[in-house]
Design an enzyme around this catalytic site. Structure first.
Site, PDB file in Angstrom:
ATOM      1  N   GLU A  79      38.622 -64.792  55.130  1.00  0.00           N
ATOM      2  CA  GLU A  79      38.050 -66.150  55.048  1.00  0.00           C
ATOM      3  C   GLU A  79      38.427 -66.955  56.281  1.00  0.00           C
ATOM      4  O   GLU A  79      39.543 -66.819  56.771  1.00  0.00           O
ATOM      5  CB  GLU A  79      38.571 -66.852  53.790  1.00  0.00           C
TER       6      GLU A  79
ATOM      7  N   ARG B 146      40.432 -63.493  44.294  1.00  0.00           N
ATOM      8  CA  ARG B 146      40.761 -63.192  45.688  1.00  0.00           C
ATOM      9  C   ARG B 146      39.800 -62.119  46.196  1.00  0.00           C
ATOM     10  O   ARG B 146      39.499 -61.144  45.489  1.00  0.00           O
ATOM     11  CB  ARG B 146      42.193 -62.671  45.820  1.00  0.00           C
TER      12      ARG B 146
ATOM     13  N   HIS C 243      35.424 -70.861  48.932  1.00  0.00           N
ATOM     14  CA  HIS C 243      36.721 -70.914  48.244  1.00  0.00           C
ATOM     15  C   HIS C 243      37.041 -72.340  47.766  1.00  0.00           C
ATOM     16  O   HIS C 243      38.023 -72.949  48.206  1.00  0.00           O
ATOM     17  CB  HIS C 243      37.833 -70.372  49.155  1.00  0.00           C
TER      18      HIS C 243
END
Ligand code: DGY
Length: 322
Positions: A268, A239, A287
């Site tokens: 993000e 993360r 991601h």
């Protein structure tokens, strides 16, 4: 009797919803990439018995206070830092995730990111596409070795262990730091438990796979990067909030570390003007840790089964607060 209402916050593979649709009224937010607007999510949560959520949905106190009928939140991720789990527990709401099914896929991506960063694969592919390849040269796009180096894994859970397993194929020395010892990884993979300081000081590759918690938030600061080897490569597939990005940028610019491979960011998605993207020693990915078709189908099916289980009154397969 009317069926319980389940709201799915993004388009997910249709096949994963078949069993759920037999027992529930299922509404799917019809977007592939755009998260459901907050106001709509709050409205849907008011009548939902089940919420099938993404890591981009904030399931916080405000939402939980409005969700009077909610019995289960099934997150399509192993991580669940987007959910106020304590509050959900107080209200007797089951919080479910999708562990196990994504471990190998996420480990594959983590290792690919490590390799891409160390061997400058993205830069090299770009180089050839831009027509810059004039001739073979002794040090042209020379990277750094992976085999026989030291990998330091922060977070030796299922994904960390799967990354360590891949590292054994490269005959790497494996160090790890974790909340507790992982005896299986020590015995089967030859991993050595070390303190966090020893991990960052000794590793050629520092790989962050720890979940985001109050203990890990903002853990990687300038001081931490400064303690790493100047040749170290930092990989984050966990993360973004675990890293203070300005500090990472400073450390990279000052060559305190050699490079970074990042699959996750504090905010993000990042935009093309993000300072990390201007650095040639950074490989950035959007991601995609668990993003293989097989794994995303397995995750979607598990998230769906978690809701079916709760509605039926059974214990869900993957519950984080039960
Ligand atoms: C997870 O499962 O938490 C990942 O970050 C999503 O790929």
């Amino acid at each position: 009797m009317s069926k319980p209402f389940v709201f799915v916050t993004r388009q997910v593979p249709e096949v994963s919803l078949t069993a759920l649709k037999e027992m529930a009224e299922v509404e799917v937010w019809p977007e592939k990439e755009t998260p459901v607007p907050r106001e709509i999510l709050l409205k849907k949560a008011e009548k939902a018995v089940g919420l099938y959520t993404m890591l981009t949905d904030s399931i916080d106190e405000e939402l939980l206070n409005r969700a009077a009928n909610l019995k289960v939140i099934a997150n399509l991720a192993v991580g669940f830092d987007n959910i106020d789990v304590d509050m959900a527990s107080e209200k007797g709401i089951a919080v479910c995730n999708t562990p196990e099914v994504l471990s190998d896929t996420t480990a594959d991506l983590t290792f690919a990111l490590l390799m891409a960063t160390s061997r400058r694969i993205v830069e090299a592919a770009q180089y050839i596409k831009e027509g810059k390849w004039n001739n073979w040269a002794p040090l042209l796009l020379a990277g750094t070795d992976i085999h026989h180096k030291t990998i330091g894994i922060l977070g030796m859970g299922r994904i960390g262990s799967a990354v360590a397993k891949r590292a054994t194929g490269f005959e790497m020395e494996i160090l790890y730091h974790n909340r507790s010892h992982n005896e299986k990884a020590e015995k089967e993979l030859g991993a050595t438990f070390v303190s966090f300081d020893e991990l960052i000081e000794r590793s050629d590759y520092v790989v962050c796979l720890a979940p985001m918690t109050d203990d890990t938030k903002d853990l990687f600061t300038y001081d931490v990067f400064e303690k790493m080897k100047r040749s170290a490569i930092f990989i984050n597939a966990s993360r973004g909030g675990i890293v203070v990005e300005e500090d990472l940028i400073k450390a990279l610019k000052e060559e305190k570390i050699a490079g970074a491979g990042l699959d996750v960011f504090r905010q993000e998605p990042i935009t093309t003007d993000h300072p990390l993207l201007s650095l040639s020693n950074v490989v950035a990915l959007p991601h995609i840790g668990s993003a293989s078709i097989e794994t995303r189908l397995a995750m979607a099916a598990l998230a769906s089964r978690n809701i079916v289980n709760v509605i039926k009154g059974d214990r869900p397969e993957a519950i984080v607060n039960g």
